[in-house]
Design a protein around this motif. Sequence first.
Motif, mmCIF file in Angstrom:
data_model
loop_
_atom_site.group_PDB
_atom_site.id
_atom_site.type_symbol
_atom_site.label_atom_id
_atom_site.label_comp_id
_atom_site.label_asym_id
_atom_site.label_seq_id
_atom_site.Cartn_x
_atom_site.Cartn_y
_atom_site.Cartn_z
ATOM 1 N N ASP B 392 0.813 -1.218 0.000
ATOM 2 C CA ASP B 392 0.000 0.000 0.000
ATOM 3 C C ASP B 392 0.843 1.263 0.000
ATOM 4 N N VAL B 393 2.154 1.106 0.218
ATOM 5 C CA VAL B 393 3.007 2.299 0.288
ATOM 6 C C VAL B 393 2.949 3.075 -1.022
ATOM 7 N N VAL B 394 3.031 2.363 -2.147
ATOM 8 C CA VAL B 394 2.999 3.084 -3.431
ATOM 9 C C VAL B 394 1.644 3.739 -3.656
ATOM 10 N N THR B 395 0.570 3.082 -3.211
ATOM 11 C CA THR B 395 -0.752 3.697 -3.345
ATOM 12 C C THR B 395 -0.804 5.006 -2.576
ATOM 13 N N ILE B 396 -0.241 4.993 -1.359
ATOM 14 C CA ILE B 396 -0.327 6.185 -0.513
ATOM 15 C C ILE B 396 0.549 7.302 -1.067
ATOM 16 N N ILE B 397 1.734 6.952 -1.562
ATOM 17 C CA ILE B 397 2.569 7.994 -2.179
ATOM 18 C C ILE B 397 1.849 8.573 -3.385
ATOM 19 N N GLY B 398 1.195 7.700 -4.154
ATOM 20 C CA GLY B 398 0.466 8.174 -5.334
ATOM 21 C C GLY B 398 -0.675 9.092 -4.954
ATOM 22 N N THR B 399 -1.399 8.751 -3.908
ATOM 23 C CA THR B 399 -2.590 9.528 -3.563
ATOM 24 C C THR B 399 -2.241 10.882 -2.960
ATOM 25 N N THR B 400 -1.027 11.015 -2.360
ATOM 26 C CA THR B 400 -0.653 12.330 -1.843
ATOM 27 C C THR B 400 -0.294 13.290 -2.970
ATOM 28 N N ASN B 401 0.003 12.763 -4.157
ATOM 29 C CA ASN B 401 0.260 13.591 -5.340
ATOM 30 C C ASN B 401 1.382 14.593 -5.073
ATOM 31 N N ILE B 402 2.520 14.101 -4.612
ATOM 32 C CA ILE B 402 3.628 15.002 -4.315
ATOM 33 C C ILE B 402 4.523 15.160 -5.533
ATOM 34 N N VAL B 403 5.078 16.348 -5.701
ATOM 35 C CA VAL B 403 6.000 16.632 -6.790
ATOM 36 C C VAL B 403 7.273 17.167 -6.157
ATOM 37 N N PHE B 404 8.407 16.587 -6.501
ATOM 38 C CA PHE B 404 9.601 16.909 -5.741
ATOM 39 C C PHE B 404 10.239 18.232 -6.082
ATOM 40 N N GLY B 405 9.836 18.815 -7.193
ATOM 41 C CA GLY B 405 10.293 20.166 -7.475
ATOM 42 C C GLY B 405 9.905 21.125 -6.383
ATOM 43 N N GLU B 406 8.698 20.968 -5.843
ATOM 44 C CA GLU B 406 8.281 21.908 -4.808
ATOM 45 C C GLU B 406 8.516 21.373 -3.402
ATOM 46 N N VAL B 407 8.776 20.087 -3.251
ATOM 47 C CA VAL B 407 9.139 19.594 -1.923
ATOM 48 C C VAL B 407 10.534 20.092 -1.564
ATOM 49 N N ASP B 408 11.462 19.938 -2.486
ATOM 50 C CA ASP B 408 12.859 20.258 -2.190
ATOM 51 C C ASP B 408 13.214 21.701 -2.516
ATOM 52 N N ARG B 409 12.515 22.286 -3.427
ATOM 53 C CA ARG B 409 12.729 23.683 -3.842
ATOM 54 C C ARG B 409 14.165 23.967 -4.228
#
Lengths: 259, 409
Positions: B392-409
Amino acid sequence: MRKYVPKDNVQKKAYYTDRFHVVPRVPREKVIDTHFEATVFNLGEYVKDSYVEIGQLVVHIDANDNFAVLKILKEQCGYTQCSEQSAVDYLAKDGEFELFWQMLNVNEAKRVRVVCRLKEGLAIESVEPLFKSANFAEREMFDMFGIKVNNHPFLKRILMPDDWEGHPLLKTYPLFGDEFASWYEVDKIFGKEYRDIIGPENRDPGKIDIEDTKRFSRVGYEVPFGTEYNADEEVEVAYSETALVNYNKKTSKQLDERR
Amino acid sequence: MQVPNKLTPFFENLNFERDDNTMVINFGPQHPSAHGQLRLVLELDGEQVVKAYPDIGYLHRGIEKMAENMTYNEFLPTTDRLDYIASTSNNYAYALAVEKLLDIEAPRRAQAIRTMLLELNRIISHLFFIATHALDVGAMSVFLYAFREREFAMDLMEDYCGARLTHSAVRIGGVPLDLPANWLENLAAFCDKVDYEVEHTYEALLTENRIWKMRLEDVGVISAEDALSWGCSGPMLRGSGVKWDIRKEEPYELYSELDFDIPVSDRCDSYGRYRLYMEEMRQSTRILRQLIPMYKETEPQLMAHAPQYISAPKEEIMTQNYALMQHFVLVTQGMRPPRGEVYVPTESPKGELGFYIKSEGDPYAYRLKCRAPSFFHTGLLQKLLVGTYLADVVTIIGTTNIVFGEVDR
């Protein structure tokens, strides 16, 4: 005379400012008769200064009261989300940081910014027990400014590597990185003994190395890929002919002649 | 046998060898389902996650540092690189923050174009979400269909500004260009296409799909209280039953005049969020359809008139001496906003994207803080993943819809 460059703020500055330039200020409105009145009333003694700036309430507090103030905001005023927190570096001017917490009340669509000043070297109390979003936000603040946070469950660098030295968002930190940054990857990947062979990392994207014939062509004439660079060789600069102008034909109007 | 060296050290799984029998695994930073450079250190008891530690920073470029060393207009293209799936929403959030600081308002035609671009970017981002989320969970065909429609949307963006990914389609004070010929017709056709595909392709493939439901239902459950406490916003917050959309509550541009609904789900799980994304695409096309006649009624002015901060139109620069002088000063020195601070939130496709700008009256921002929704959604992972199964880890990462351009800035 050499130009004096202050060491406490190495960020880019305006190269020219008019003698008579007066910097205006964004208008600050009084809290009375706005929908923030109850919030300021609830905070009572903690408020050192409060005003409304661009539609949001700004409350100045003492750095020791941050937990108590955020607790009142959460439990009595309905600000259930801490949407952002970070710091601004005023070390050069005042020797302190300005910390802010951006609070959101989703039921009444109100936003409050809690602001405090923290002296250099002092630590701030963590608000992580109240707002879990502070977990990452405080780690980022620690990473970027070196501000210690008391009672944080896991205060560790978050964006920079764990063994990094220096805090990048300080005004004393240069944009292209400091001495440590230029050797970090060389030391990490190859080891310190390779420093002489590889040299420091160049972080200037506009730099051209004329001895590097693999990635840069010579100015003015072409050589085969990877030709050894020879500083002594005298090459007459020759340009290819175009339909309109022949640059190789020396005329009195050409710059070479005028030198 | 692995040959350890300085770059790839060889770690025995020390914990697993000991008696408590938990295994520590590294998920990423190079994992196809990690949505970029996310490294998750997971402690597993059997197949269950006991502890999760998201490690970020692999894409850190110091964008906030760069903002302190660039004039306000110079920095605008850099904001493209935050959430690179929907660049215009970043450009817009930044431009709006600076406009609030300067106290100027874009002309109505620019507002109409901006709102259109924002909603188009929302559709692009949501299509990307459904494509990658379905791909992670195992529904590959949805990925192909959703990317087909995303191409059409990116063609529209290309028609408007020439770029497909890093748009820079918004300027401080307005927009640089008017809409090209036939753009509105293409947009209307695209809206029909999206509406049709959402109903007949994505939802037909997924909503009642047995495997999809088994993988998503009751996975990644966030209570409303947790969602608020962890700083969730956007679909992550609405998926937990909190009706909060900045477009409605703190309206900007033309949103106060538009008629649209805010979908909310009280399921609090991944399936509810998936339904929410589908519904939001429908609402976006609904907004776009309303904007087409609104655009046609506007005057042709595209940039705000504020000679102290914004260059005059090209005709004036070419004909009037004073306009040329001001343009020269603004290009060489940059605009100098008044002293003050501002925090402006906008509803980006991922959630609340806000820019905090502290100005000391210089052409360079004294401090710029980008409040990225994905950053806080990544922080939530350390709570959300505990107790779930590895699958389920991949499902949860997918559902949070995170983009690393704005996570790491």
